[in-house]
Design a protein around this motif. Structure first.
Motif, mmCIF file in Angstrom:
data_model
loop_
_atom_site.group_PDB
_atom_site.id
_atom_site.type_symbol
_atom_site.label_atom_id
_atom_site.label_comp_id
_atom_site.label_asym_id
_atom_site.label_seq_id
_atom_site.Cartn_x
_atom_site.Cartn_y
_atom_site.Cartn_z
ATOM 1 N N THR A 32 16.152 0.753 -7.970
ATOM 2 C CA THR A 32 15.851 2.060 -7.000
ATOM 3 C C THR A 32 15.129 1.224 -5.601
ATOM 4 N N TYR A 33 14.784 2.054 -4.020
ATOM 5 C CA TYR A 33 14.521 1.622 -3.425
ATOM 6 C C TYR A 33 12.867 2.568 -2.670
ATOM 7 N N VAL A 34 11.748 2.175 -2.883
ATOM 8 C CA VAL A 34 10.693 3.109 -2.856
ATOM 9 C C VAL A 34 10.034 3.211 -1.485
ATOM 10 N N PRO A 35 10.494 3.091 -0.294
ATOM 11 C CA PRO A 35 9.400 3.604 1.462
ATOM 12 C C PRO A 35 8.514 3.546 1.478
ATOM 13 N N VAL A 36 7.476 2.626 1.940
ATOM 14 C CA VAL A 36 6.375 2.941 2.170
ATOM 15 C C VAL A 36 5.869 3.140 3.566
ATOM 16 N N LYS A 37 4.853 3.432 3.701
ATOM 17 C CA LYS A 37 4.682 4.253 5.648
ATOM 18 C C LYS A 37 4.170 3.319 6.788
ATOM 19 N N SER A 38 3.139 1.952 5.014
ATOM 20 C CA SER A 38 2.187 1.021 5.828
ATOM 21 C C SER A 38 2.252 -0.132 5.106
ATOM 22 N N TYR A 39 1.277 -0.793 5.852
ATOM 23 C CA TYR A 39 1.960 -2.650 4.995
ATOM 24 C C TYR A 39 0.618 -2.304 3.828
ATOM 25 N N PRO A 40 -1.027 -2.092 4.300
ATOM 26 C CA PRO A 40 -1.515 -1.146 3.182
ATOM 27 C C PRO A 40 -0.933 -0.313 1.631
ATOM 28 N N ALA A 41 -0.228 -0.050 1.817
ATOM 29 C CA ALA A 41 0.965 1.067 1.232
ATOM 30 C C ALA A 41 2.140 -0.172 0.544
ATOM 31 N N SER A 42 1.823 -0.820 0.859
ATOM 32 C CA SER A 42 3.200 -2.122 0.444
ATOM 33 C C SER A 42 2.248 -2.496 -0.802
#
Length: 292
Positions: free
Chosen positions: A64-74
């Motif tokens: 599964t692909y989990v989207p994130v909202k920012s670079y630090p969040a990744s």
């Protein structure tokens, strides 16, 4: 009568087998992965949805692909074990690996071995392309991409400092951070910022798609090459998915030859990567004090 009984028995067996197969699949651990949000979310979901389906078929486990909202969040998602695999830029891959010992950069795009950033400008500035850094941009407003983007901030800032002898905040009249490469180009095109830094694949892709007019947004200069994007995997996945799983993931990624998947990145193919490839990124990040 016998045929009817046999048909009914087979039908019942199939009804039982289907749920059992589904249960067996769901009982397997899920490989979750993410990516730095370097472009608009819709494009990323489309791109990595295809990658998830491909990996699921190749690896035999749910993906599964989990989207994130920012670079630090990744990086945080990787650090906390919310994802086991990530498509990072050079800097975020270094940050993630330092946070999770044993993690490996395993695959990069062929283009990522010698990546470059463009310094771009709105045509209204009167600035023209040059073989050397555009020092005539001094005093203009300038935007980077995300604060921890390798090609949108780290390496452009490194070369701005090297070529001008000044910090960006001293050289330019105003410095901002757009958040991603697409927004950088849009801000320069609109005139909200006069000059900006963007990774070359994003800009070239936007020109090819007709999303930016190269007569309105000009490429002033391109940086020397550096290593950039790569797939990084946690070092503990073999414990979860079984011995040799890292090698299986690496082999599956290297085997991607679907033109639609490759075009979405955009990359011509994927090639092996190692942690050592990104030593220059780590050294530059330390110099600019971007690592904890």
């Amino acid at each position: 009568m016998i045929r009817s009984i046999l048909a009914a028995a087979l039908g019942a067996a199939a009804l039982v087998a289907a749920p059992l197969a589904a249960q067996a699949q769901s009982a397997k651990p899920t490989l979750s992965f993410t990516a730095i949000p370097d472009e608009d979310a819709t494009k990323l979901v489309e791109r990595f949805g295809k990658v998830a389906k491909y990996l699921e078929a190749k690896l035999g486990v749910p993906v599964t692909y989990v989207p994130v909202k920012s670079y630090p969040a990744s990086v945080t998602a990787f650090k906390n074990g919310q994802v086991q695999l990530a498509w990072f830029g050079g800097l975020t891959s270094v940050q993630a690996r330092l946070a999770v010992p044993g993690s490996q950069s395993i695959v990069q795009g062929a283009e990522d071995t010698a990546f470059v950033s463009y310094i771009i400008a709105n045509a209204a500035t009167g600035l023209e392309p040059a073989a050397t850094f555009p020092k005539a941009a001094k005093g203009k407003s300038f935007t980077f991409g995300a604060k921890t983007s390798t090609s949108g901030r780290l390496m452009p800032e490194f070369y701005i400092r090297k070529e001008t002898g000044e910090a960006p905040e001293k050289f330019f009249s105003r410095v901002g951070f757009s958040g991603d490469h697409t927004k950088t180009v849009e801000l320069v095109a609109s005139g909200a910022y006069e000059v900006g830094a963007v990774n070359y694949t994003s800009f070239d892709d936007m020109v090819a798609a007709g999303k930016v007019d190269p007569k309105v947004v000009k490429i002033l200069w391109k940086t020397p090459s550096f290593p950039d994007y790569n797939f990084t995997i946690r070092g503990d996945v073999d414990k979860t998915f079984g011995p040799g799983f890292i090698d299986k993931v690496k082999a599956a990624l290297l085997a991607i030859d679907d033109p639609e998947i490759l075009k979405a990145f955009p990359r011509s193919k994927f090639v092996p990567a190692t942690n050592a490839d990104y030593a220059p990124i780590e050294e530059t990040a330390k110099e600019l004090q971007l690592l904890d």
